[in-house]
Each structure stands twice: as structure tokens, then as C-alpha cells.
Design a protein around this motif. Structure first.
Motif, PDB file in Angstrom:
ATOM      1  N   GLN A 131      -5.979   1.145   5.250  1.00  0.00           N
ATOM      2  CA  GLN A 131      -5.025   2.068   5.849  1.00  0.00           C
ATOM      3  C   GLN A 131      -4.937   1.845   7.360  1.00  0.00           C
ATOM      4  O   GLN A 131      -3.913   1.425   7.862  1.00  0.00           O
ATOM      5  CB  GLN A 131      -5.413   3.518   5.528  1.00  0.00           C
ATOM      6  N   ASP A 132      -6.027   2.108   8.068  1.00  0.00           N
ATOM      7  CA  ASP A 132      -6.071   1.872   9.498  1.00  0.00           C
ATOM      8  C   ASP A 132      -6.177   0.362   9.752  1.00  0.00           C
ATOM      9  O   ASP A 132      -7.153  -0.270   9.336  1.00  0.00           O
ATOM     10  CB  ASP A 132      -7.271   2.593  10.108  1.00  0.00           C
TER      11      ASP A 132
ATOM     12  N   ALA B 167      -0.523  11.296   7.794  1.00  0.00           N
ATOM     13  CA  ALA B 167      -1.045  10.597   6.615  1.00  0.00           C
ATOM     14  C   ALA B 167      -2.318  11.253   6.103  1.00  0.00           C
ATOM     15  O   ALA B 167      -3.158  11.709   6.889  1.00  0.00           O
ATOM     16  CB  ALA B 167      -1.307   9.137   6.946  1.00  0.00           C
TER      17      ALA B 167
ATOM     18  N   GLU C 283       0.835  -1.195   0.000  1.00  0.00           N
ATOM     19  CA  GLU C 283       0.000   0.000   0.000  1.00  0.00           C
ATOM     20  C   GLU C 283       0.871   1.247   0.000  1.00  0.00           C
ATOM     21  O   GLU C 283       1.811   1.366   0.804  1.00  0.00           O
ATOM     22  CB  GLU C 283      -0.920   0.033   1.225  1.00  0.00           C
TER      23      GLU C 283
ATOM     24  N   ASP D  35      -7.810   4.968  -5.938  1.00  0.00           N
ATOM     25  CA  ASP D  35      -7.394   3.920  -5.007  1.00  0.00           C
ATOM     26  C   ASP D  35      -6.951   2.668  -5.762  1.00  0.00           C
ATOM     27  O   ASP D  35      -5.965   2.028  -5.391  1.00  0.00           O
ATOM     28  CB  ASP D  35      -8.545   3.590  -4.054  1.00  0.00           C
TER      29      ASP D  35
ATOM     30  N   LYS E 226      -9.180   2.589   0.330  1.00  0.00           N
ATOM     31  CA  LYS E 226      -8.056   1.675   0.477  1.00  0.00           C
ATOM     32  C   LYS E 226      -7.835   1.274   1.931  1.00  0.00           C
ATOM     33  O   LYS E 226      -8.107   2.057   2.837  1.00  0.00           O
ATOM     34  CB  LYS E 226      -6.767   2.340  -0.043  1.00  0.00           C
TER      35      LYS E 226
ATOM     36  N   GLU F  39       1.096   5.147   0.760  1.00  0.00           N
ATOM     37  CA  GLU F  39       0.426   6.123   1.630  1.00  0.00           C
ATOM     38  C   GLU F  39       1.093   7.484   1.455  1.00  0.00           C
ATOM     39  O   GLU F  39       2.325   7.575   1.451  1.00  0.00           O
ATOM     40  CB  GLU F  39       0.503   5.686   3.091  1.00  0.00           C
TER      41      GLU F  39
END
Length: 519
Positions: A406-407, A398, A384, A423, A404, A386
Motif C-alpha cells: 500500500q505505502d 484509505a 491493488e 488480502d 498487502k 484499496e
């Protein structure tokens, strides 16, 4: 002297049904009818077009608007410089040659939404389908790297053929007076078949060992562009299940789809096998409208008799005969398209002389005779990209994505048929070098400029009205957690920071933007 024999009405009708009439005109009376399958498919096609234009409404300015990542105006000017003749309009088929500013993009998407609603409501379906295809082609023709998806070609091919598949008239109902021609029905089924079969051939031809040793699906659910929470649970199942799904995928794509060309009972059996297969894909992955389109085209394996238990009314009407010149015109178009698809099919097995591929290359910019190779190779891991910004060069914040992963604590969602192209493209870019995807650096620069259009592609702007002093793109590796980890920590994802993906974009004391050395 004996008088010449006079032909009867039956003989006259048989003589009148020449080859163009039999294939490109209405089917002969008494043959199997497809009025309801056509009606359902066209309504569903309208909804698919609507989902595509609806997604553009929230993205197109950030992707190719004047302050977007890859402005359409800059692209079309570059095409015009490289091809100053009329050839440029063929190589980049788009109405945005007329204008490509903010208003033109908004008008193009709005017109597409209106026409897709009209097609869904069965309002002048033939014209609505033609305009949907034209407006979608105009978007795709200027989207550059953001239109590099096979699904775009699938929709354009289906939309173009559906122009001839649709009944004429302002409010035709089932269009009983103009049932679908055998050729139009065949070409739509042919597209459906090729999506499966060519993808199966590509899997074997790719040399990817995961398809041969039946491990292709072991990590498939986490490594696709946008996983779903259902896919997270499916991936927890043991390897024998994934091996069975791998084998089933190859069996469906290489074998079962051939039932579509056998007598009716086999065709119906094919429908009842592949439909649950497509629904399972929809639930476990976000492939935008791709699987919805394949699912819808599969409805053409049914006929009116197969839907008789639903007690749907079937009006009787005399079939209107089309003018001979119209039949010959449709025959020429369909033959060209079919030839192009056959060429792409044969090219999967052996190289062809340039002369034989010329007709296919001529219409290639319109994406109405495509080849398909879905999941020829499986990605071994998930990465990924970022974007992070800073004001002091120490603390990096960020930019939050809309779709997408992320967390690590946030579950993957279900977004299809909506297609977040930004994305999606980041997923493709993460598998390659930034040098092959320079648009990632363009995104960093736009974020430094605080471009509202590009910021709208994100869930929020952590820097408010004052842009950061530097923006960087970093690369993470993600993987699904297991059941025990999620129960203990609540995390859906594990992730590891791998480092910088691209050069850091920095604003110097004069306000100029520079790129610092990257990986």
C-alpha cells in the motif's frame, strides 16, 4: 500313505502377507524403515495445521462471522434451500451446520489449535491428525470464496492420508511397532509428485508464451499475491538469471521429480535438488503454508538410513499385525483416493466419460483427491484494490492494510506460513471485474456499518467510532522500483491510480446504504 507336507514358519509368514497385508499393513521385517522421516513429517504437519488455525483466529469472524463479509449462517441457509435433503451435508461438509455464530466459530478454531498442538507434541497423533483434518475441513466448507486455494486441498489431502500414516496410541514415540504402511507412504509421495508434475503440465498446456520464451520469471516476484523484500532484490537481477530460473522450474516440475520413483540413490538426489528449490520460493514469496507443506512432504524421499549420520536412535520392535477387516477397509479408502487422483491426472490430457469421473466427483467436496495447476499462467501486471472512506465526499482516507502493498515507501514483508485470506482474495479480485467478486462491495458495506469483525482485517480504522458517509474501492497499478529509484527516493514501489474498481457505497440521509453507479 505319505503324510501331507507341513509348511514352515517362513512359508506361513509369506502366505500370511497377502496383497492387503503387503501394501496396507506394516512393511515386511528387514525392509527400508521410515520411522524418523514419519516422526518429523507429522510434527511439521502439526505446525502447518497450527499456522492455518492460528491465522483463522484473527480472520474468521471478519470473513464468515455473523457481521463478517460473507456470513457462514447465510451461506448454509442458502445451501439448505437449494438442497433440502441430506445431500447438503455432503456438498458443504462442515460442523458449522450445528451452529455458525461467533461462539461456534471461536470454538472451532480453538479446537483446531489444541489438536494441532497435540499433533506437534506427538500426543495421540492419529486422533489429533483426524481432528485437525475434520476441523480444518469444517472451516474450509463454510469459507466460500475465501477457501478457493489449491493449498487448502493440499493440506486436507495430506491430513487425511496422514491419519493412516500416523502410529496409534496415546504417546507412541517413533511408533516402531506400527511403522508406516507402503500404501500410506506412497500416497503422500504421490501427492508431493503431483503438485510438481501437474503444475508443470499445466504451464505447458496453458498456452502462456512466457513459459516458452523463458520470460515467466522476469516480473514474477512483484506480481504474486504478497511479495517479499527478498523478492524485490531478486527481481533486480538481469533477464538471463530469470530465464535460467524459468528453465529450472520446468525441469524440476516435469523431469527431476520423476527421480522419486527410481532406486534409492536417485530418490536422495531428488531430495537434495528440490529442497533448496522450495526454500528459495519460501524466501521470495508469501504463499502461506503451501511451500512449507511441499517441503515437508519432500522429507519422505529420505529414509532412516539417510538420517543415520545424525545418530538418531532406532528402537527395535515386533510389528503388530492389523486385523484383516481393517486392512480391507484401508485398501478400499486408499484405492478410491488414488483412483480420483489418477482421473484428475488423465483429465489434464484428455476428456473422460462422466461415468469414469463419478467416484472423483463424489468425494470432491472433501478435497482429498485434487488436481493441481500452480502458476499455469503468469499475471502480466500487479493491481491493488484499496478501500477509501469519506465524511464530506471530498477528502478520501484509505483503510490501511495489514499485509498487502500500500505505502510505496514500506518494504514488502515476509508473513508465510501465516495466510491473510482477505488480502489474498483482494489480489485475485484485482485481476477481474467486481461483478465476479461481489464480496468486495460487501466489504464496502460492512465498513460503512463500522463492523468490528471486518475492521479487524485492517491495520486500523481511520474513522474511529463514527463511520464514514461513503466507502469506495479504487484500483492502483503497482510495480517494483529499481535500485537507483530506491536509493534516491526510498520507495520500494511505483504506483498509478487507475480509477474506481466498484460502485461507491453511500449512506443516505435516512441511514440506508445505496450503491452509486460504478465502472
Amino acid at each position: 500313505m505319505t503324510e501331507p507336507l507341513q509348511s514352515g514358519p517362513d512359508e506361513e509368514r509369506q502366505h500370511a502377507r497377502s496383497l492387503p497385508a503387503r501394501w496396507f499393513g506394516p512393511p515386511a521385517p528387514g525392509t527400508t524403515s521410515y520411522l524418523w522421516p514419519r516422526w518429523i513429517v507429522l510434527r511439521a504437519l502439526g505446525l502447518i495445521f497450527f499456522s492455518a488455525f492460528f491465522s483463522f483466529a484473527f480472520q474468521i469472524q471478519g470473513l464468515i462471522g455473523p457481521r463478517g463479509i460473507l456470513p457462514a449462517g447465510d451461506y448454509l441457509r442458502a445451501v439448505a434451500q437449494a438442497y433440502p435433503s441430506i445431500e447438503r451435508f455432503w456438498l458443504a461438509p462442515t460442523l458449522l451446520w450445528i451452529a455458525s455464530g461467533h461462539g461456534a466459530l471461536t470454538a472451532l478454531v480453538a479446537a483446531g489449535i489444541v489438536c494441532s498442538v497435540a499433533l506437534t507434541l506427538n500426543l495421540w497423533p492419529r486422533l489429533a491428525c483426524a481432528l485437525c483434518t475434520l476441523f480444518y475441513l469444517s472451516c474450509i466448507g463454510a469459507l466460500q470464496v475465501f477457501s478457493s486455494y489449491q493449498s487448502d486441498g493440499m493440506l486436507l489431502a495430506a491430513g487425511f492420508i496422514a491419519i493412516f500414516f500416523s502410529p496409534p496410541g496415546l504417546w507412541p514415540g517413533l511408533g516402531a511397532a506400527r511403522p508406516p504402511s507402503p500404501a500410506a507412504l506412497f500416497l503422500l509421495r504421490w501427492e508431493w509428485f503431483r503438485i510438481y508434475f501437474e503444475s508443470g503440465i499445466a504451464k505447458l498446456a496453458s498456452g502462456d508464451p512466457s513459459w516458452r520464451n523463458l520470460t515467466a520469471m522476469d516480473h514474477y516476484y512483484q506480481n504474486g499475491p504478497l511479495p517479499t523484500w527478498i523478492g524485490w532484490y531478486v527481481q533486480q537481477l538481469p533477464h538471463p538469471f530469470h530465464a535460467f530460473v524459468t528453465l529450472l522450474t520446468l525441469a524440476v516440475e516435469l523431469g527431476i521429480v520423476w527421480l522419486a520413483w527410481l532406486p534409492r540413490r536417485f530418490r536422495l538426489a531428488c531430495f537434495f535438488i528440490v529442497t533448496p528449490f522450495q526454500i528459495a520460493i519460501i524466501l521470495t514469496a508469501n504463499y502461506a503454508f503451501l511451500n512449507y507443506l511441499v517441503l515437508v512432504l519432500g522429507l519422505l524421499l529420505l529414509d532412516d538410513r539417510a538420517l543415520a549420520h545424525l545418530r538418531l536412535p532406532l528402537p527395535s520392535s515386533e510389528h503388530r499385525r492389523a486385523a484383516p477387516w481393517r486392512l480391507w477397509g484401508v485398501a478400499a479408502v486408499f484405492t478410491w483416493i488414488f483412483y480420483g487422483t489418477v482421473v484428475s491426472e488423465v483429465a489434464l490430457f484428455t476428456p473422460l466419460p462422466t461415468l469414469l469421473t463419478l467416484p472423483d466427483r463424489v468425494i470432491a467436496p472433501f478435497r482429498i483427491a485434487n488436481d493441481y495447476a500452480l502458476f499455469a499462467t503468469m499475471t502480466p501486471a500487479r493491481y491493488e484494490i484499496e478501500f477509501q472512506g469519506t465524511r464530506d465526499g471530498v477528502a478520501w482516507t484509505a483503510y490501511p492494510f495489514r499485509y498487502k502493498p500500500q505505502d510505496p515507501s514500506a518494504p514488502p514483508g515476509i508473513y508465510a506460513p501465516y495466510q491473510p485470506r482477505f488480502d489474498w482474495n483482494l489480489w485475485f479480485a484485482s485481476l477481474d471485474s467486481w461483478r465476479n467478486d461481489p464480496w468486495v462491495v460487501r466489504t464496502q458495506i460492512r465498513l460503512l456499518e463500522n463492523s468490528p469483525s471486518v475492521l479487524a482485517l485492517f491495520r486500523g480504522n481511520p474513522f474511529g467510532d463514527a463511520p464514514p458517509s461513503a466507502v469506495r474501492a479504487v484500483l492502483w497499478q503497482y510495480s517494483f522500483t529499481d535500485l537507483a529509484t530506491r536509493r534516491r527516493t526510498g520507495r520500494w514501489w511505483n504506483r498509478t491510480l487507475l480509477g474506481l474498481y466498484a460502485p461507491v457505497a453511500v449512506r443516505d440521509s435516512t441511514g440506508a446504504i445505496q450503491l452509486q453507479a460504478g465502472p
